[in-house]
Write a protein that holds these residues in place. Structure first.
Motif, PDB file in Angstrom:
ATOM      1  N   SER A  38     -28.954 131.829 -36.105  1.00 23.49           N
ATOM      2  CA  SER A  38     -28.243 132.357 -37.271  1.00 23.49           C
ATOM      3  C   SER A  38     -28.388 131.410 -38.449  1.00 23.49           C
ATOM      4  O   SER A  38     -28.603 130.201 -38.277  1.00 23.49           O
ATOM      5  N   TRP A  39     -28.259 131.993 -39.647  1.00 25.09           N
ATOM      6  CA  TRP A  39     -28.335 131.213 -40.881  1.00 25.09           C
ATOM      7  C   TRP A  39     -27.174 131.625 -41.788  1.00 25.09           C
ATOM      8  O   TRP A  39     -26.946 132.815 -42.005  1.00 25.09           O
ATOM      9  N   GLU A  40     -26.457 130.629 -42.303  1.00 25.09           N
ATOM     10  CA  GLU A  40     -25.367 130.888 -43.236  1.00 25.09           C
ATOM     11  C   GLU A  40     -25.593 130.056 -44.490  1.00 25.09           C
ATOM     12  O   GLU A  40     -25.884 128.847 -44.394  1.00 25.09           O
ATOM     13  N   PRO A  41     -25.475 130.661 -45.670  1.00 23.99           N
ATOM     14  CA  PRO A  41     -25.689 129.897 -46.907  1.00 23.99           C
ATOM     15  C   PRO A  41     -24.584 128.868 -47.110  1.00 23.99           C
ATOM     16  O   PRO A  41     -23.396 129.195 -47.061  1.00 23.99           O
ATOM     17  N   LEU A  42     -24.964 127.633 -47.313  1.00 26.02           N
ATOM     18  CA  LEU A  42     -23.977 126.580 -47.525  1.00 26.02           C
ATOM     19  C   LEU A  42     -23.255 126.738 -48.858  1.00 26.02           C
ATOM     20  O   LEU A  42     -22.195 126.147 -49.074  1.00 26.02           O
ATOM     21  N   ALA A  43     -23.790 127.589 -49.737  1.00 24.07           N
ATOM     22  CA  ALA A  43     -23.082 127.908 -50.972  1.00 24.07           C
ATOM     23  C   ALA A  43     -21.782 128.640 -50.659  1.00 24.07           C
ATOM     24  O   ALA A  43     -20.841 128.620 -51.469  1.00 24.07           O
ATOM     25  N   VAL A  44     -21.728 129.255 -49.479  1.00 28.10           N
ATOM     26  CA  VAL A  44     -20.522 129.972 -49.058  1.00 28.10           C
ATOM     27  C   VAL A  44     -19.638 129.095 -48.177  1.00 28.10           C
ATOM     28  O   VAL A  44     -18.423 128.994 -48.379  1.00 28.10           O
ATOM     29  N   THR A  45     -20.223 128.444 -47.183  1.00 33.87           N
ATOM     30  CA  THR A  45     -19.421 127.731 -46.173  1.00 33.87           C
ATOM     31  C   THR A  45     -19.407 126.214 -46.342  1.00 33.87           C
ATOM     32  O   THR A  45     -18.629 125.530 -45.676  1.00 33.87           O
ATOM     33  N   GLY A  46     -20.282 125.679 -47.171  1.00 35.46           N
ATOM     34  CA  GLY A  46     -20.383 124.228 -47.306  1.00 35.46           C
ATOM     35  C   GLY A  46     -19.056 123.579 -47.699  1.00 35.46           C
ATOM     36  O   GLY A  46     -18.303 124.117 -48.519  1.00 35.46           O
ATOM     37  N   ARG A  47     -18.760 122.449 -47.080  1.00 37.63           N
ATOM     38  CA  ARG A  47     -17.550 121.680 -47.349  1.00 37.63           C
ATOM     39  C   ARG A  47     -16.278 122.483 -47.095  1.00 37.63           C
ATOM     40  O   ARG A  47     -15.256 122.311 -47.767  1.00 37.63           O
ATOM     41  N   THR A  48     -16.338 123.399 -46.131  1.00 35.72           N
ATOM     42  CA  THR A  48     -15.149 124.135 -45.698  1.00 35.72           C
ATOM     43  C   THR A  48     -14.928 123.854 -44.217  1.00 35.72           C
ATOM     44  O   THR A  48     -15.833 123.364 -43.532  1.00 35.72           O
ATOM     45  N   PRO A  49     -13.760 124.195 -43.676  1.00 37.72           N
ATOM     46  CA  PRO A  49     -13.493 123.963 -42.249  1.00 37.72           C
ATOM     47  C   PRO A  49     -14.377 124.792 -41.313  1.00 37.72           C
ATOM     48  O   PRO A  49     -14.425 124.502 -40.118  1.00 37.72           O
ATOM     49  N   VAL A  50     -15.089 125.805 -41.850  1.00 37.68           N
ATOM     50  CA  VAL A  50     -15.902 126.669 -40.986  1.00 37.68           C
ATOM     51  C   VAL A  50     -17.392 126.438 -41.200  1.00 37.68           C
ATOM     52  O   VAL A  50     -18.214 127.267 -40.815  1.00 37.68           O
ATOM     53  N   MET A  51     -17.738 125.303 -41.799  1.00 42.56           N
ATOM     54  CA  MET A  51     -19.157 125.043 -42.086  1.00 42.56           C
ATOM     55  C   MET A  51     -20.000 125.030 -40.817  1.00 42.56           C
ATOM     56  O   MET A  51     -21.138 125.492 -40.811  1.00 42.56           O
ATOM     57  N   LEU A  52     -19.437 124.504 -39.707  1.00 42.55           N
ATOM     58  CA  LEU A  52     -20.136 124.487 -38.421  1.00 42.55           C
ATOM     59  C   LEU A  52     -19.595 125.635 -37.565  1.00 42.55           C
ATOM     60  O   LEU A  52     -18.416 125.625 -37.203  1.00 42.55           O
ATOM     61  N   PRO A  53     -20.426 126.640 -37.242  1.00 38.12           N
ATOM     62  CA  PRO A  53     -19.937 127.838 -36.545  1.00 38.12           C
ATOM     63  C   PRO A  53     -19.258 127.577 -35.208  1.00 38.12           C
ATOM     64  O   PRO A  53     -18.368 128.331 -34.804  1.00 38.12           O
ATOM     65  N   GLU A  54     -19.642 126.517 -34.501  1.00 36.78           N
ATOM     66  CA  GLU A  54     -19.085 126.295 -33.165  1.00 36.78           C
ATOM     67  C   GLU A  54     -18.157 125.090 -33.093  1.00 36.78           C
ATOM     68  O   GLU A  54     -17.788 124.657 -32.007  1.00 36.78           O
ATOM     69  N   GLU A  55     -17.762 124.561 -34.238  1.00 40.26           N
ATOM     70  CA  GLU A  55     -16.859 123.405 -34.257  1.00 40.26           C
ATOM     71  C   GLU A  55     -15.717 123.667 -35.224  1.00 40.26           C
ATOM     72  O   GLU A  55     -15.743 124.597 -36.023  1.00 40.26           O
ATOM     73  N   GLY A  56     -14.694 122.825 -35.148  1.00 45.55           N
ATOM     74  CA  GLY A  56     -13.562 122.972 -36.035  1.00 45.55           C
ATOM     75  C   GLY A  56     -12.513 123.934 -35.492  1.00 45.55           C
ATOM     76  O   GLY A  56     -12.647 124.471 -34.389  1.00 45.55           O
ATOM     77  N   PRO A  57     -11.471 124.210 -36.266  1.00 48.39           N
ATOM     78  CA  PRO A  57     -10.345 125.018 -35.789  1.00 48.39           C
ATOM     79  C   PRO A  57     -10.710 126.452 -35.422  1.00 48.39           C
ATOM     80  O   PRO A  57     -10.030 127.073 -34.611  1.00 48.39           O
ATOM     81  N   LEU A  58     -11.779 126.992 -36.035  1.00 45.78           N
ATOM     82  CA  LEU A  58     -12.188 128.367 -35.727  1.00 45.78           C
ATOM     83  C   LEU A  58     -13.567 128.410 -35.064  1.00 45.78           C
ATOM     84  O   LEU A  58     -14.226 129.443 -35.079  1.00 45.78           O
ATOM     85  N   GLY A  59     -13.987 127.312 -34.479  1.00 44.78           N
ATOM     86  CA  GLY A  59     -15.281 127.269 -33.800  1.00 44.78           C
ATOM     87  C   GLY A  59     -15.385 128.330 -32.731  1.00 44.78           C
ATOM     88  O   GLY A  59     -14.497 128.469 -31.888  1.00 44.78           O
ATOM     89  N   GLY A  60     -16.486 129.091 -32.768  1.00 46.21           N
ATOM     90  CA  GLY A  60     -16.725 130.106 -31.743  1.00 46.21           C
ATOM     91  C   GLY A  60     -15.994 131.405 -31.947  1.00 46.21           C
ATOM     92  O   GLY A  60     -16.086 132.307 -31.099  1.00 46.21           O
ATOM     93  N   MET A  61     -15.285 131.581 -33.070  1.00 44.38           N
ATOM     94  CA  MET A  61     -14.496 132.788 -33.270  1.00 44.38           C
ATOM     95  C   MET A  61     -15.282 133.934 -33.880  1.00 44.38           C
ATOM     96  O   MET A  61     -14.765 135.033 -34.042  1.00 44.38           O
ATOM     97  N   GLY A  62     -16.517 133.715 -34.239  1.00 49.87           N
ATOM     98  CA  GLY A  62     -17.304 134.793 -34.813  1.00 49.87           C
ATOM     99  C   GLY A  62     -17.277 134.765 -36.328  1.00 49.87           C
ATOM    100  O   GLY A  62     -16.379 134.194 -36.964  1.00 49.87           O
ATOM    101  N   VAL A  63     -18.275 135.407 -36.927  1.00 52.18           N
ATOM    102  CA  VAL A  63     -18.466 135.355 -38.374  1.00 52.18           C
ATOM    103  C   VAL A  63     -17.289 135.970 -39.130  1.00 52.18           C
ATOM    104  O   VAL A  63     -16.788 135.402 -40.109  1.00 52.18           O
ATOM    105  N   VAL A  64     -16.824 137.133 -38.701  1.00 53.35           N
ATOM    106  CA  VAL A  64     -15.777 137.851 -39.435  1.00 53.35           C
ATOM    107  C   VAL A  64     -14.516 136.998 -39.549  1.00 53.35           C
ATOM    108  O   VAL A  64     -13.952 136.826 -40.639  1.00 53.35           O
ATOM    109  N   GLU A  65     -14.066 136.447 -38.429  1.00 54.17           N
ATOM    110  CA  GLU A  65     -12.843 135.660 -38.422  1.00 54.17           C
ATOM    111  C   GLU A  65     -13.012 134.354 -39.201  1.00 54.17           C
ATOM    112  O   GLU A  65     -12.112 133.928 -39.937  1.00 54.17           O
ATOM    113  N   ARG A  66     -14.144 133.709 -39.057  1.00 58.43           N
ATOM    114  CA  ARG A  66     -14.368 132.439 -39.746  1.00 58.43           C
ATOM    115  C   ARG A  66     -14.413 132.642 -41.256  1.00 58.43           C
ATOM    116  O   ARG A  66     -13.832 131.865 -42.022  1.00 58.43           O
TER     117      ARG A  66
END
Length: 250
Positions: A151-179
């Motif tokens: 998968s690819w996510e633009p860092l212009a959207v997720t960069g420097r946010t808690p969901v920047m890493l899809p499988e880490e952080g408070p919502l790691g592994g929760m899927g794109v919609v929830e993150r």
């Protein structure tokens, strides 16, 4: 050759295929040798060789070094769910399935920043070379590799946010919609295009296939108000799995 008339090698391959399918040549049985095919069907060595190549390309037989060519055991296809339904909590379809106590699925992943190539940039609607978070997954069922995803996510959207890493952080592994919702990006649409192609060497090495095996490729893109916020390629062995869709009716 008139319309509908088969070349000799396809006729021979078709007869051998029928014997494999009806059990006359059961799994692990050695395929008749090239000389035997030539004599039995009254064809040339070239035709016999081409017929064997057809069966090998179809995944019905496999060569064993120094031993010959043998009928492969054909797996019973299993289902890989693709769903438009998300229960409370936002788990992905794979994680929904693995919540069952009888399921034995595992996965591993790795994320790294990279530059979007021309294809990814077009799918995400961003300039080529823009920074993205690329995440690679290998999914297993009972220890057997079953599916790859990148998968690819633009860092212009997720960069420097808690969901920047899809499988880490408070919502790691929760899927794109929830993150995405957690950073006020509301995903309201997803597209999936399904195609088939020969597996790449590196894909087949991970999935346990052999050269020539066909894979299904699901090309998925999530959108928020028309803007692509994630795109992914999901690669599935076509001889072992079927893609099953569960889509809500509104």
């Amino acid at each position: 050759m008139t319309f509908g008339e088969q070349p000799a090698y396809l006729r021979v391959a078709g007869d051998l295929r029928k014997k494999i399918v009806d059990g006359s040549l059961p799994p692990h049985t050695r395929l008749p040798s090239q000389a035997r095919i030539r004599e039995e069907y009254g064809v040339s060595d070239t035709v016999a060789l081409e017929a064997r190549k057809v069966l090998m390309a179809e995944g019905l037989v496999e060569g064993r070094s120094g031993s010959g060519t043998y009928v492969r055991e054909q797996p019973v296809p299993r289902r890989v769910s693709r769903s438009g339904y998300r229960p409370a909590g936002g788990a992905t379809p794979f994680r929904q399935e693995q919540a069952d106590a009888t399921a034995r699925g595992t996965w591993e992943s790795s994320s790294e920043q990279s530059e979007a190539d021309a294809v990814v940039a077009e799918r995400l609607g961003i300039p080529c070379g823009e920074r993205v978070m690329r995440t690679k997954y290998l999914f297993r069922e009972a220890g057997e590799p079953m599916m790859l995803s990148t998968s690819w996510e633009p860092l212009a959207v997720t960069g420097r946010t808690p969901v920047m890493l899809p499988e880490e952080g408070p919502l790691g592994g929760m899927g794109v919609v929830e993150r995405m919702r957690a950073i006020d990006v509301i995903v309201d649409n997803v597209t999936e295009e399904v195609g088939a192609r020969p597996g790449l060497a590196e894909e087949l090495q991970l999935l346990g296939g052999v050269p020539g095996h066909v894979v299904l490729v699901v090309r998925r893109t999530y959108y928020a108000s028309g803007r692509p916020v994630e795109t992914a390629d999901v690669v599935i062995p076509a001889d072992r799995y079927q893609v099953a869709y569960h889509l809500p009716v509104r």
